[in-house]
Structures are given as C-alpha cells and as structure tokens.
Design an enzyme around this catalytic site. Structure first.
Site, PDB file in Angstrom:
ATOM      1  N   LYS A   1      35.347  48.042  42.547  1.00 58.80           N
ATOM      2  CA  LYS A   1      36.165  47.079  41.812  1.00 58.80           C
ATOM      3  C   LYS A   1      35.483  46.803  40.470  1.00 58.80           C
ATOM      4  O   LYS A   1      34.247  46.715  40.412  1.00 58.80           O
ATOM      5  CB  LYS A   1      36.286  45.791  42.642  1.00 58.80           C
TER       6      LYS A   1
ATOM      7  N   SER B   1      43.282  39.812  44.346  1.00 59.81           N
ATOM      8  CA  SER B   1      43.035  40.441  43.076  1.00 59.81           C
ATOM      9  C   SER B   1      42.497  41.872  43.169  1.00 59.81           C
ATOM     10  O   SER B   1      42.544  42.599  42.183  1.00 59.81           O
ATOM     11  CB  SER B   1      42.019  39.599  42.294  1.00 59.81           C
TER      12      SER B   1
ATOM     13  N   SER C   1      41.374  37.818  48.245  1.00 61.41           N
ATOM     14  CA  SER C   1      41.540  39.021  47.416  1.00 61.41           C
ATOM     15  C   SER C   1      41.144  40.343  48.032  1.00 61.41           C
ATOM     16  O   SER C   1      41.369  41.387  47.433  1.00 61.41           O
ATOM     17  CB  SER C   1      40.792  38.857  46.107  1.00 61.41           C
TER      18      SER C   1
HETATM   19  N1  GLN Z   1      44.791  34.655  44.909  1.00 64.04           N
HETATM   20  C1  GLN Z   1      43.714  33.723  44.852  1.00 64.04           C
HETATM   21  C2  GLN Z   1      43.524  33.256  43.430  1.00 64.04           C
HETATM   22  O1  GLN Z   1      44.355  33.540  42.643  1.00 64.04           O
HETATM   23  C3  GLN Z   1      42.462  34.347  45.367  1.00 64.04           C
HETATM   24  C4  GLN Z   1      41.840  35.295  44.417  1.00 64.04           C
HETATM   25  C5  GLN Z   1      40.592  35.902  44.935  1.00 64.04           C
HETATM   26  O2  GLN Z   1      40.318  35.912  46.125  1.00 64.04           O
HETATM   27  N2  GLN Z   1      39.793  36.398  44.019  1.00 64.04           N
HETATM   28  O3  GLN Z   1      42.589  32.620  43.077  1.00 64.04           O
END
Ligand code: GLN
Length: 484
Positions: free
Chosen positions: A76, A151, A175
């Site tokens: 990532k 994400s 995410s």
């Molecule tokens: N969807 C969640 C957010 O927008 C979690 C994102 C994540 O786990 N990095 O913060």
C-alpha cells in the site's frame, strides 16, 4: 501461475518449476495488462522487483529461502519505501521520494519478498471507497462500475484481479476488512501494536494498524508472520513472541463458542448479505461450534466516536505537511503564512480538509472536554462491551459490511452515509482488537465478507477459523470474470 496461492508458488519456486524472475515478469505483465482498467497501482517498480527477484533466486539456489522468498507482493502506498515515490494517495506527497524504508517494507525485503509496486488508496487512508485518492478511484474487478472499498482498495482489487498473490494494507476503521469484503479476498487487521507503525504514514495513530491481504487465510498467516514483531522505533509496538501462524493452522474447532451480536444483524443491512452470513455460520455449526446471541450495546456509538477521535488525531498528524521540509509547496509564496495556507490548500483534497477542520475544532480549548474527552470515555465503554462479550464467547462473527460493493459516485456527496458503511468494522479499531474478513458468498454476483473478531492477540485462532472455513467452501477461490 496466477491461479496459485502464495503457499503453492513458494513450493513451486522451491522445486525449481520456475524462477522468481520468471514469476515476477509474469506478474509485471499481468499488471501492465490490467492496471489501466483497474487503477490499482500508483507506482509500479519493475526494476526494483527484478533486482529483488534475482537475489531471491540466488537465495533459493543456496538453500537459504524462507516461505516468502521470491514471491511478488504489492505494498500500500502508505508505507515509506526507500528511493520510491510514496504518496499516501495525496497530491501533497506527489513529489515525495522516501529516504528510508518502513518497518513493514524492511521485513518483507529481509524475507526475500519481491515488491512489484505501490497500491492506490484513499487520500491519507481517509475513505471507504477509494474515491478520495488524488490518483483517481480504483475499480472493483467484480464490476468495474463499483468501488473496491477503502482505504486499501488498490491492494484488495490487485489481489482479487490476480495482479499479485498478496498485498499489504492498513486499517484505522475498517480499511483492510471492508475492501477485502467488497473484493472477495481475505484480509486481516491485527491487534493494535502487533505490527510496527514505523514508516507507515500516520492517519490516526491510536487506531492505525497494518495487516495482510491474500486469497486464503493460510497465505495471510505467512504474510503476518513476516510483518508482525517488536520494533523499538514504534513506541506502541508490543514485545511478544510471534508464532509461525501457518504452522498453527488445523486445530479442531469443536466446542468453540461464536458470539453473534444482535447489533450486526439489525435494520439497514442488506437482506442478501445477512442471508449469506447465516449460511456461512452453518458451516461453523457443522464443524462443532456453538452459536450464541450476544449484545454490544454501545456499538451504535462507534461511528460518532470514531469521527471525533480519528479527525482529532489526523489534524495533529497532518500538521507536518506545511510546505517547508517535504511535500507540496505552492508557487511564489509572499510570506510564511501564505506558504502554509496555499501549500495545504492546494495539496489536500476535500475529505482530508473536512477532517482536519473537524479535528482542529474538537481539540480546541473550550470544546476539548465536550468532544474529544467525551469520545474517549465512550471509547472505553465500547472496549468494555467486547471485554464482557469475550467472557462468554471465544470469537464474534457477523457481516464485515452492511452491503456489497456500491456504485462509484453513489456516496460521494453524502459523507455521513459513507461513514456509516463502516458501522461493523470501526468498533474493533476503537477497542484495538484483531479482526479478519473472509469471502463467504456472492449476492447478485458481488462478494460478501464474513467478519471474525477475536480477543487481543488471538490472530492464530482467527486464522485457524478462517482456514477451516476455506477448507469447507470455495468462495475464496472464485475469480471475477475476465481475470481467470
Ligand atoms: N473508512 C474509514 C475512514 O474513512 C476508515 C479508514 C481506514 O481504516 N483507514 O476513516
């Protein structure tokens, strides 16, 4: 070659069926064939990959290979990688070439794994659909009009489309698990502190945790054994003996108690998803597990609590992007304040700005007690719910996400609806617990993920549960059309 799991590829490399260089070239070809359509990679690193592959081949020849030696892996783009552009999905870091390796990158490279590139992600990991990336959205291999989740959507989609056999992600509120669910792959978010955050670009430091994506739990076990472990450079890293998670698979499940929170099966959930999950649970019943209804009464508060805690921490973490030392700097600033304002104004996207503003507000004098402190107290209540639940059950199960992958653009104008799509995953981060998502069905051709949540440091048992399921079912082996 792309039909093989990491475990199978590793055995084939050991037998000399093909070299790591051949394998790496094969995957690089597949990436160049499919990446334009899926947009899973921000940067592909063929030279670094081929160099690492040749070294791996040498190691295999010398009999010094480990299970990941020579295996292509995608990272990532949140992990700093020495000499490679590291963007975190943001224009702010579009010009940033990291001068050092994150702990996770270092560990994979010591294991002899081959990094083929850096995957697309929501900007600074803020999002549930990959649509906040400066580099454009990733598309879901199961349906290109749909999001891969976020994400870590680039990593999940790359594994689902068989562009790599394994990848890394990070999970602050879901995410890893939510994109794993949307893309039909296996994804594990470890206990907070198990994997070092050194060199992993910070979003919300008390929640961020890195973990693996692969097709199977067995492969995730291999990846986790490499990623996890104490690191003095991360002050929240836990000093714990890391087991060989793959060697620990296969333990019988009979007598295991599975808790089903009523809060995970209620209103607002897609009935098709619930049906698939109920079907999946019968597999565990047949393996001798006992299903028990449980309650996590404070769970509905997890999304509002998260959206106080995470923006507060992000507003502090993202203060470092000021145009001074690295990252985007505006043209011809007239003074220091102008440089700060325009560099940040130009470098950050809308979602990041929204969160920095919320966080700055909730941390300001006069509001701190009412928001941040209050949120921390409710966070404790949420952890206590889990603590109580784990006195009665060994693990908790439910759908990873209330729906299957939604359409691109569907939730972009409505942040609250977007935030609610993480309702099943966020509490796990607030409590610091481990959770994983495995493919458990298809609803109208789209993958459904079963989430398994365990007590602290029970990764072995989560992987074992997932592995048993994958021996009984073939959902993890389904391939999206066009990627067979
Ligand atoms: N969807 C969640 C957010 O927008 C979690 C994102 C994540 O786990 N990095 O913060």
């Amino acid at each position: 070659m792309h039909s093989k799991t990491i475990t199978e590829l590793s055995m084939a490399l050991g037998r000399g069926e093909f070299s790591s260089e051949e394998l790496t070239r094969y995957y690089l070809d597949r990436i160049s064939r499919f990446n334009a359509a899926l947009n899973t990679f921000i940067t592909v690193t063929p030279d670094i990959a081929l160099g690492a592959a040749r070294k791996a081949d040498e190691r295999i020849r010398l009999g010094k290979a480990g299970p990941l030696t020579g295996i292509p892996i995608a990272q990532k783009d949140i992990f700093c990688s020495n000499g490679v552009k590291t963007t975190c999905g943001s224009k702010m870091l579009d010009n940033f070439v990291s001068p050092y390796d994150a702990s996770v990158i270092e560990r994979f490279s010591q294991a002899g794994a081959v990094m083929v590139g850096k995957t697309n992600m929501d900007e600074f990991a803020m999002g549930s659909s990959n649509e906040t990336s400066y580099y454009g959205p990733v598309r879901n291999p199961w349906d290109s009009d749909r999001v891969p989740g976020g994400s870590s959507g680039g990593s999940a989609a790359a594994v689902a489309g068989r562009l790599v056999p394994g990848a890394t992600g990070t999970d602050t509120g879901g995410s890893i698990r939510q994109p794993a669910s949307f893309c039909g792959v296996t994804g594990l978010k470890p206990t907070y502190g198990l994997v070092s955050r050194y060199g992993m670009i910070a979003f919300a430091s008390s929640l961020d945790q890195a973990g693996p994506f692969a097709r199977t739990a067995e492969d995730c076990a291999l990846l986790l054994s490499t990623m996890a472990g104490f690191d003095a450079r991360d002050s929240t890293s836990i000093d714990l003996q890391i087991p060989d998670y793959r060697a620990g698979l296969g333990k019988p499940l009979a007598g295991l108690r599975i808790g089903l929170p009523t809060e995970y099966f209620g209103e607002g959930f897609d009935p098709g998803v619930i049906e698939a999950i109920e079907q999946a649970l019968t597999v565990y019943e047949a393996l001798g597990c006992e299903l028990k209804e449980i309650h996590l009464p404070n769970l509905p508060l997890s999304v509002p609590v998260y959206y106080v805690v995470a923006p507060a921490e992000c507003s502090s973490n993202l203060a470092r992007y000021d145009g001074v030392r690295f990252g985007h700097r505006c043209e011809d600033p007239c003074d220091l304040e102008d440089m700060y304002k325009r560099s940040r104004g130009e470098g950050f996207g809308a979602e990041v700005k929204r969160r920095v503003m919320i966080g700055t507000y909730t941390l300001s004098a006069g509001y701190y007690d009412a928001y941040y402190l209050k949120a921390q107290k409710i966070r404790r209540l949420i952890s206590d719910d889990f603590r109580r639940a784990f006195q009665d059950v060994d693990v908790i199960m439910g759908p990873t996400s209330p729906t299957t992958a939604f359409r691109l653009g569907d939730k972009m104008d409505d942040p609250i609806t977007m935030y609610l799509s993480d309702i099943n995953t966020i509490a796990v981060n607030l409590a610091g617990l481990p959770g994983l998502s495995i493919p458990a069905g298809l609803v109208q051709g789209l993958p459904v993920g079963l989430q398994i949540i365990g007590n602290y440091f029970t990764e072995q048992s989560l992987l074992n549960l997932a592995d048993h399921f994958q021996r009984e079912t073939d959902w993890h082996a389904r391939v999206p059309q066009g990627f067979e």
